[in-house]
Design a protein around this motif. Structure first.
Motif, mmCIF file in Angstrom:
data_model
loop_
_atom_site.group_PDB
_atom_site.id
_atom_site.type_symbol
_atom_site.label_atom_id
_atom_site.label_comp_id
_atom_site.label_asym_id
_atom_site.label_seq_id
_atom_site.Cartn_x
_atom_site.Cartn_y
_atom_site.Cartn_z
ATOM 1 N N GLU A 1 0.840 -1.194 0.000
ATOM 2 C CA GLU A 1 0.000 0.000 0.000
ATOM 3 C C GLU A 1 0.873 1.241 0.000
ATOM 4 N N ASP B 1 -0.313 4.475 -0.126
ATOM 5 C CA ASP B 1 -0.947 5.577 0.602
ATOM 6 C C ASP B 1 -0.702 5.387 2.094
ATOM 7 N N ARG C 1 -3.668 5.038 4.470
ATOM 8 C CA ARG C 1 -4.336 3.733 4.484
ATOM 9 C C ARG C 1 -3.492 2.703 5.214
ATOM 10 N N HIS D 1 -3.835 3.546 8.879
ATOM 11 C CA HIS D 1 -5.237 3.672 9.283
ATOM 12 C C HIS D 1 -5.539 5.069 9.810
ATOM 13 N N GLN E 1 -8.957 9.718 6.371
ATOM 14 C CA GLN E 1 -8.766 10.648 5.271
ATOM 15 C C GLN E 1 -9.712 11.816 5.480
#
Length: 115
Positions: free
Chosen positions: A92, A94, A97, A100, A103
């Motif tokens: 991942e 990002d 993400r 956790h 956003q």
């Protein structure tokens, strides 16, 4: 008379790499630029990779290669990442993400947990 081509053994090449004097270094930053004949990779360490605003990064390694070598590198990296993801799961990119982190505008539940 020569034998048919189908019975000839394929030619193999073995490359032995002497890495005994290689100095390893870590990089979390890479800038890619190019000239009409070469690809230039500048590597460095960004001590605050998620900071906002201006970030000064000192490039401490530069690799210059022709486009043929760059394309072989692209293929080798793609195969390596594909093999890694096949074993360990998708990488991942990002960071929100991965960590956790909610956003902006995402609905949150109790204690800021993203639903």
């Amino acid at each position: 008379m020569s034998e048919p081509e189908s019975s000839q053994q394929p030619v193999t090449t073995e490359v032995i790499v002497d890495d005994s004097s290689t100095v390893p270094s870590y990089s979390n930053f890479c800038r890619v630029t190019a000239t009409p004949e070469e690809v230039i990779l500048d590597f460095g360490l960004n001590p605050q990779p998620f900071a906002q605003g201006r970030q000064d990064v000192k490039a401490n390694q530069r690799l210059v290669m022709n486009f043929y070598t760059a394309k072989r590198l692209l293929t080798a990296l793609g195969m390596t990442i594909q093999r890694h993801e096949g074993t360990f799961g998708q990488i991942e990119l990002d960071v929100r993400r991965r960590a956790h982190i909610p956003q902006p505008g995402a609905p949150t539940g109790p204690k800021g947990v993203v639903e």
